[in-house]
Motif scaffolding. Structure first.
Motif, mmCIF file in Angstrom:
data_model
loop_
_atom_site.group_PDB
_atom_site.id
_atom_site.type_symbol
_atom_site.label_atom_id
_atom_site.label_comp_id
_atom_site.label_asym_id
_atom_site.label_seq_id
_atom_site.Cartn_x
_atom_site.Cartn_y
_atom_site.Cartn_z
ATOM 1 N N LEU A 110 -9.735 53.074 -34.921
ATOM 2 C CA LEU A 110 -10.463 54.101 -35.661
ATOM 3 C C LEU A 110 -10.386 53.897 -37.172
ATOM 4 C CD1 LEU A 110 -12.142 56.639 -35.784
ATOM 5 C CD2 LEU A 110 -10.067 57.999 -35.493
ATOM 6 N N PRO A 111 -9.201 53.806 -37.793
ATOM 7 C CA PRO A 111 -9.177 53.630 -39.255
ATOM 8 C C PRO A 111 -9.778 52.307 -39.711
ATOM 9 C CG PRO A 111 -6.961 53.407 -38.334
ATOM 10 C CD PRO A 111 -7.835 53.910 -37.235
ATOM 11 N N ILE A 112 -9.584 51.241 -38.932
ATOM 12 C CA ILE A 112 -10.115 49.935 -39.340
ATOM 13 C C ILE A 112 -11.641 49.957 -39.354
ATOM 14 C CG2 ILE A 112 -10.314 47.505 -38.674
ATOM 15 C CD1 ILE A 112 -7.468 47.707 -37.559
ATOM 16 N N ILE A 124 -13.629 56.374 -29.143
ATOM 17 C CA ILE A 124 -12.656 56.704 -30.189
ATOM 18 C C ILE A 124 -13.112 56.244 -31.570
ATOM 19 C CG2 ILE A 124 -10.322 56.176 -31.023
ATOM 20 C CD1 ILE A 124 -9.427 56.159 -28.095
ATOM 21 N N ALA A 125 -13.641 55.025 -31.673
ATOM 22 C CA ALA A 125 -13.972 54.457 -32.983
ATOM 23 C C ALA A 125 -15.291 54.975 -33.550
ATOM 24 C CB ALA A 125 -14.019 52.932 -32.894
ATOM 25 N N ASP A 126 -16.024 55.768 -32.777
ATOM 26 C CA ASP A 126 -17.334 56.227 -33.250
ATOM 27 C C ASP A 126 -17.419 57.746 -33.384
ATOM 28 O OD1 ASP A 126 -18.615 53.657 -33.436
ATOM 29 O OD2 ASP A 126 -18.587 53.597 -31.248
ATOM 30 N N LEU A 127 -16.280 58.403 -33.481
ATOM 31 C CA LEU A 127 -16.274 59.859 -33.640
ATOM 32 C C LEU A 127 -16.521 60.292 -35.085
ATOM 33 C CD1 LEU A 127 -13.188 60.734 -31.405
ATOM 34 C CD2 LEU A 127 -15.585 61.215 -30.875
ATOM 35 N N ASP A 128 -16.335 59.371 -36.039
ATOM 36 C CA ASP A 128 -16.315 59.755 -37.444
ATOM 37 C C ASP A 128 -17.696 59.886 -38.076
ATOM 38 O OD1 ASP A 128 -16.819 57.035 -37.285
ATOM 39 O OD2 ASP A 128 -14.871 56.445 -38.112
ATOM 40 N N PHE A 129 -18.537 58.887 -37.928
ATOM 41 C CA PHE A 129 -19.787 58.868 -38.686
ATOM 42 C C PHE A 129 -20.819 59.904 -38.245
ATOM 43 C CE2 PHE A 129 -18.662 55.816 -41.624
ATOM 44 C CZ PHE A 129 -19.737 55.495 -42.457
ATOM 45 N N PRO A 130 -20.843 60.355 -37.004
ATOM 46 C CA PRO A 130 -21.757 61.471 -36.718
ATOM 47 C C PRO A 130 -21.466 62.704 -37.571
ATOM 48 C CG PRO A 130 -21.095 60.424 -34.682
ATOM 49 C CD PRO A 130 -20.270 59.792 -35.768
ATOM 50 N N ARG A 147 -26.390 55.166 -39.233
ATOM 51 C CA ARG A 147 -25.134 54.800 -38.578
ATOM 52 C C ARG A 147 -24.573 55.987 -37.802
ATOM 53 N NH1 ARG A 147 -22.183 50.015 -37.358
ATOM 54 N NH2 ARG A 147 -20.955 51.009 -35.733
ATOM 55 N N GLY A 148 -24.690 57.185 -38.358
ATOM 56 C CA GLY A 148 -24.224 58.367 -37.649
ATOM 57 C C GLY A 148 -24.972 58.591 -36.354
ATOM 58 N N ALA A 149 -26.299 58.347 -36.369
ATOM 59 C CA ALA A 149 -27.088 58.516 -35.151
ATOM 60 C C ALA A 149 -26.693 57.494 -34.087
ATOM 61 C CB ALA A 149 -28.581 58.389 -35.484
ATOM 62 N N VAL A 150 -26.471 56.252 -34.521
ATOM 63 C CA VAL A 150 -26.039 55.215 -33.580
ATOM 64 C C VAL A 150 -24.692 55.588 -32.960
ATOM 65 C CG1 VAL A 150 -25.258 52.824 -33.394
ATOM 66 C CG2 VAL A 150 -27.335 53.356 -34.687
ATOM 67 N N ASP A 151 -23.741 55.986 -33.802
ATOM 68 C CA ASP A 151 -22.401 56.314 -33.305
ATOM 69 C C ASP A 151 -22.427 57.535 -32.398
ATOM 70 O OD1 ASP A 151 -21.589 54.191 -34.783
ATOM 71 O OD2 ASP A 151 -20.188 55.278 -36.057
ATOM 72 N N PHE A 152 -23.286 58.505 -32.701
ATOM 73 C CA PHE A 152 -23.420 59.681 -31.826
ATOM 74 C C PHE A 152 -23.795 59.247 -30.409
ATOM 75 C CE2 PHE A 152 -26.418 62.590 -29.777
ATOM 76 C CZ PHE A 152 -25.630 63.722 -29.645
ATOM 77 N N TRP A 153 -24.796 58.386 -30.300
ATOM 78 C CA TRP A 153 -25.229 57.934 -28.979
ATOM 79 C C TRP A 153 -24.198 57.035 -28.321
ATOM 80 C CZ3 TRP A 153 -28.522 60.272 -26.158
ATOM 81 C CH2 TRP A 153 -29.623 60.949 -26.723
ATOM 82 N N LEU A 154 -23.469 56.257 -29.104
ATOM 83 C CA LEU A 154 -22.408 55.430 -28.523
ATOM 84 C C LEU A 154 -21.366 56.302 -27.830
ATOM 85 C CD1 LEU A 154 -21.868 52.725 -31.297
ATOM 86 C CD2 LEU A 154 -22.736 52.340 -28.992
ATOM 87 N N VAL A 155 -20.976 57.391 -28.483
ATOM 88 C CA VAL A 155 -20.000 58.302 -27.889
ATOM 89 C C VAL A 155 -20.577 58.968 -26.639
ATOM 90 C CG1 VAL A 155 -18.647 60.400 -28.233
ATOM 91 C CG2 VAL A 155 -18.814 58.721 -30.067
ATOM 92 N N VAL A 156 -21.809 59.457 -26.742
ATOM 93 C CA VAL A 156 -22.433 60.162 -25.613
ATOM 94 C C VAL A 156 -22.571 59.246 -24.401
ATOM 95 C CG1 VAL A 156 -24.605 61.197 -24.823
ATOM 96 C CG2 VAL A 156 -23.655 61.836 -27.046
ATOM 97 N N LEU A 157 -22.976 58.009 -24.621
ATOM 98 C CA LEU A 157 -23.202 57.090 -23.506
ATOM 99 C C LEU A 157 -21.909 56.506 -22.953
ATOM 100 C CD1 LEU A 157 -26.310 55.170 -24.933
ATOM 101 C CD2 LEU A 157 -26.302 56.968 -23.190
ATOM 102 N N ALA A 158 -20.922 56.310 -23.829
ATOM 103 C CA ALA A 158 -19.679 55.671 -23.380
ATOM 104 C C ALA A 158 -18.708 56.651 -22.730
ATOM 105 C CB ALA A 158 -18.990 54.978 -24.562
ATOM 106 N N LEU A 159 -18.766 57.919 -23.115
ATOM 107 C CA LEU A 159 -17.768 58.887 -22.622
ATOM 108 C C LEU A 159 -17.757 59.001 -21.100
ATOM 109 C CD1 LEU A 159 -15.568 60.853 -23.435
ATOM 110 C CD2 LEU A 159 -17.316 62.632 -23.667
ATOM 111 N N PRO A 160 -18.895 59.143 -20.413
ATOM 112 C CA PRO A 160 -18.835 59.211 -18.941
ATOM 113 C C PRO A 160 -18.246 57.953 -18.311
ATOM 114 C CG PRO A 160 -20.982 59.926 -19.748
ATOM 115 C CD PRO A 160 -20.275 59.313 -20.912
ATOM 116 N N ILE A 161 -18.556 56.791 -18.902
ATOM 117 C CA ILE A 161 -17.991 55.537 -18.375
ATOM 118 C C ILE A 161 -16.485 55.521 -18.557
ATOM 119 C CG2 ILE A 161 -18.008 53.027 -18.606
ATOM 120 C CD1 ILE A 161 -20.913 53.280 -19.626
ATOM 121 N N ALA A 162 -16.034 55.944 -19.745
ATOM 122 C CA ALA A 162 -14.596 55.967 -20.026
ATOM 123 C C ALA A 162 -13.864 56.937 -19.103
ATOM 124 C CB ALA A 162 -14.358 56.336 -21.490
ATOM 125 N N LEU A 163 -14.478 58.071 -18.832
ATOM 126 C CA LEU A 163 -13.804 59.110 -18.045
ATOM 127 C C LEU A 163 -13.829 58.828 -16.541
ATOM 128 C CD1 LEU A 163 -15.037 62.347 -19.857
ATOM 129 C CD2 LEU A 163 -12.759 61.324 -19.961
#
Length: 302
Positions: free
Chosen positions: A80-82, A200-206, A46-62
């Motif tokens: 995030l907490p939910i 935002i919601a995937d910063l925790d598990f990595p 799950r941490g590996a999945v969330d790491f890539w979600l953040v990496v791939l989504a951040l440029p789109i978000a920005l």
């Protein structure tokens, strides 16, 4: 794309699009679930999945979608907490119980609570025929869990705790589905919500996965290259699995989208049969058919 989504929201075209999106999300969710079938520690995967979600989504978000405005930031912060509690429950459940038993319980519990939550929050009402469909679908899902439990040969000593965690995780599925549907409906651009959600919601598990990795016996650590490849593949699937069902809740009823998404248990069994070469058998075919019939009744009874 945004203009088209907004133009069909609440229309018959929007209803049909929501149907296709929810079913596609179900297929992708089943594929995503099959990646977690005991291959790698669920915390690390799950941490590996969330790491890539953040990496791939951040440029789109920005740089691609409009940035959130005002209260939209608060709605995003609430995810995030939910989702953190949901992912904790899921990881603990998968650690303590067999995936083939725990997964159907999580997915079967979710739609019951979601339909109730959608009625309270969005004032959606299911007809008696639709409730019959929900009953058929949930019966089939729990039937699959019972069938897999009866054929389980290992891990029975921790299964009771795993099942309680699975029910709790199913409730969290309902909570995040209802909350996220509310959030995406109150964000002007739905793709703004989706892009920033994945950041935002995937910063925790990595972070959790990295700490767990460091504490593991070096001899028991999975190959990091394999973990990262699995994480990348899982992240690409998760974009569609979550994104499609959230767009479906923006276009049409939250409860119907949640119920149709849980046909993922059928697709998971089909993946196990066609790709993983698992034995299906007549009982599982009957239970899968019951789930499919339930989904059809929900759709036709509306």
């Amino acid at each position: 794309m945004t203009e088209w989504i907004l133009s069909i929201q609440g229309t018959e075209a929007g209803h049909r699009a929501a149907l296709y999106l929810a079913l596609t999300a179900a297929v992708l969710h089943a594929l995503f679930g099959s990646l977690q079938k005991g291959r790698i520690d669920p915390w690390i995967s799950r941490g590996a999945v969330d790491f890539w979600l953040v990496v791939l989504a951040l440029p789109i978000a920005l740089f691609v979608v409009p940035w959130p405005r005002g209260g939209e930031w608060l709605l995003l912060a609430g995810t995030l907490p939910i989702h953190f509690v949901y992912k904790l429950g899921q990881a603990y459940a998968y650690t303590r119980g067999a995936f083939t038993v725990v997964y159907p319980v999580v997915r079967g519990t979710g739609p019951i609570f979601t339909v109730i939550g959608a009625g309270l929050i969005f004032h959606e009402a299911f007809t008696l025929m639709q409730w019959l469909g929900v009953g058929l679908l949930v019966s089939g899902i729990f039937g699959l869990a019972l069938y897999n439990w009866r054929n389980l040969t290992e891990g029975r000593e921790t299964l009771a705790a795993a099942l309680m965690l699975a029910v709790f995780t199913g409730a969290m599925v309902a909570i995040y589905t209802t909350y996220d549907a509310y959030a995406i409906r109150n964000t002007v651009n739905p793709f703004t919500f989706l892009a920033w959600f994945f950041v935002i919601a995937d910063l925790d598990f990595p972070i959790i996965a990295w700490l767990r990795w460091r504490r593991m016996d070096p001899a028991q650590r999975p190959d990091p290259r394999g973990v990262m490849r699995l994480g990348l593949f899982g992240a690409l699937i998760a974009f569609g699995s979550f994104g499609f069902v959230m767009l479906a809740t923006r276009l049409d009823k939250v409860g119907e989208a949640a119920v149709l998404r849980e046909t993922s248990t059928v697709f998971a069994a089909l993946i196990g049969w066609l790709i993983l070469k698992e034995t299906v058998g007549p009982r599982r075919i009957a239970l899968m058919s019951l789930i499919a019939v339930g989904a059809v009744v929900v759709e036709m009874g509306g």
